[in-house]
Motif scaffolding. Structure first.
Motif, PDB file in Angstrom:
ATOM      1  N   VAL A  22       0.846  -1.204   0.000  1.00 15.18           N
ATOM      2  CA  VAL A  22       0.000   0.000   0.000  1.00 15.18           C
ATOM      3  C   VAL A  22       0.881   1.253   0.000  1.00 15.18           C
ATOM      4  O   VAL A  22       0.635   2.207  -0.751  1.00 15.18           O
ATOM      5  N   SER A  23       1.909   1.247   0.817  1.00 21.85           N
ATOM      6  CA  SER A  23       2.836   2.367   0.884  1.00 21.85           C
ATOM      7  C   SER A  23       3.480   2.635  -0.471  1.00 21.85           C
ATOM      8  O   SER A  23       3.538   3.779  -0.932  1.00 21.85           O
ATOM      9  N   PRO A  29       4.859   7.233   3.124  1.00 22.54           N
ATOM     10  CA  PRO A  29       5.505   6.385   4.132  1.00 22.54           C
ATOM     11  C   PRO A  29       4.497   5.490   4.858  1.00 22.54           C
ATOM     12  O   PRO A  29       3.312   5.823   4.974  1.00 22.54           O
ATOM     13  N   LYS A  30       4.988   4.371   5.346  1.00 23.75           N
ATOM     14  CA  LYS A  30       4.120   3.451   6.097  1.00 23.75           C
ATOM     15  C   LYS A  30       3.494   4.152   7.296  1.00 23.75           C
ATOM     16  O   LYS A  30       2.330   3.906   7.605  1.00 23.75           O
ATOM     17  N   GLN A  31       4.241   5.026   7.953  1.00 22.37           N
ATOM     18  CA  GLN A  31       3.713   5.718   9.129  1.00 22.37           C
ATOM     19  C   GLN A  31       2.483   6.556   8.775  1.00 22.37           C
ATOM     20  O   GLN A  31       1.560   6.687   9.578  1.00 22.37           O
ATOM     21  N   THR A  32       2.464   7.113   7.582  1.00 25.20           N
ATOM     22  CA  THR A  32       1.290   7.875   7.134  1.00 25.20           C
ATOM     23  C   THR A  32       0.069   6.975   7.061  1.00 25.20           C
ATOM     24  O   THR A  32      -1.025   7.353   7.498  1.00 25.20           O
ATOM     25  N   ILE A  33       0.237   5.778   6.551  1.00 27.93           N
ATOM     26  CA  ILE A  33      -0.882   4.837   6.453  1.00 27.93           C
ATOM     27  C   ILE A  33      -1.354   4.434   7.845  1.00 27.93           C
ATOM     28  O   ILE A  33      -2.560   4.371   8.101  1.00 27.93           O
ATOM     29  N   TYR A  34      -0.412   4.194   8.764  1.00 31.67           N
ATOM     30  CA  TYR A  34      -0.800   3.881  10.143  1.00 31.67           C
ATOM     31  C   TYR A  34      -1.576   5.051  10.753  1.00 31.67           C
ATOM     32  O   TYR A  34      -2.580   4.847  11.442  1.00 31.67           O
ATOM     33  N   GLY A  42      -8.284   7.061   4.717  1.00 31.83           N
ATOM     34  CA  GLY A  42      -7.541   6.118   3.892  1.00 31.83           C
ATOM     35  C   GLY A  42      -8.348   4.888   3.532  1.00 31.83           C
ATOM     36  O   GLY A  42      -9.495   4.720   3.958  1.00 31.83           O
ATOM     37  N   PRO A  43      -7.735   4.032   2.729  1.00 30.18           N
ATOM     38  CA  PRO A  43      -8.430   2.806   2.321  1.00 30.18           C
ATOM     39  C   PRO A  43      -8.639   1.876   3.513  1.00 30.18           C
ATOM     40  O   PRO A  43      -7.804   1.801   4.414  1.00 30.18           O
ATOM     41  N   LYS A  44      -9.763   1.211   3.519  1.00 27.54           N
ATOM     42  CA  LYS A  44     -10.133   0.331   4.620  1.00 27.54           C
ATOM     43  C   LYS A  44      -9.295  -0.937   4.591  1.00 27.54           C
ATOM     44  O   LYS A  44      -9.288  -1.672   3.616  1.00 27.54           O
ATOM     45  N   GLY A  45      -8.574  -1.174   5.672  1.00 30.80           N
ATOM     46  CA  GLY A  45      -7.781  -2.385   5.821  1.00 30.80           C
ATOM     47  C   GLY A  45      -8.383  -3.264   6.914  1.00 30.80           C
ATOM     48  O   GLY A  45      -9.354  -2.883   7.569  1.00 30.80           O
ATOM     49  N   VAL A  58      -9.819  -2.410  -3.152  1.00 32.42           N
ATOM     50  CA  VAL A  58     -10.296  -1.365  -2.238  1.00 32.42           C
ATOM     51  C   VAL A  58      -9.350  -0.169  -2.270  1.00 32.42           C
ATOM     52  O   VAL A  58      -9.792   0.987  -2.305  1.00 32.42           O
ATOM     53  N   VAL A  59      -8.054  -0.431  -2.271  1.00 30.44           N
ATOM     54  CA  VAL A  59      -7.068   0.658  -2.317  1.00 30.44           C
ATOM     55  C   VAL A  59      -7.202   1.429  -3.632  1.00 30.44           C
ATOM     56  O   VAL A  59      -7.236   2.661  -3.640  1.00 30.44           O
TER      57      VAL A  59
END
Length: 70
Positions: A22-23, A29-34, A42-45, A58-59
């Motif tokens: 996804v990142s 960055p991964k931290q942004t997704i977290y 953001g997209p539903k995980g 979904v993404v």
């Protein structure tokens, strides 16, 4: 900030993506997704055990929705 890395293998759009996938796809960055996940943006995980996963469709649909809102 480093440019997003290309996936090492071609992605099958029906597969589950990891946080790294996804990142890379979104170029953030991964931290942004977290952070997005924590705030509900953001997209539903979802979790598979202790691992976060996202359906690629979904993404992609989420990014297309952002384009429509512009």
């Amino acid at each position: 900030m480093l440019p997003p890395q290309r996936p090492s293998k071609p992605m099958n759009y029906s597969e589950l993506w990891t946080i790294d996938d996804v990142s890379n796809y979104l170029g953030v960055p991964k931290q942004t997704i977290y952070s997005w996940r924590h705030t509900g943006y953001g997209p539903k995980g979802f979790r598979v055990g202790k691992h976060l996963r996202w359906r690629s469709a979904v993404v992609i649909a989420w990014t297309l929705g952002l384009e429509k809102d512009e």
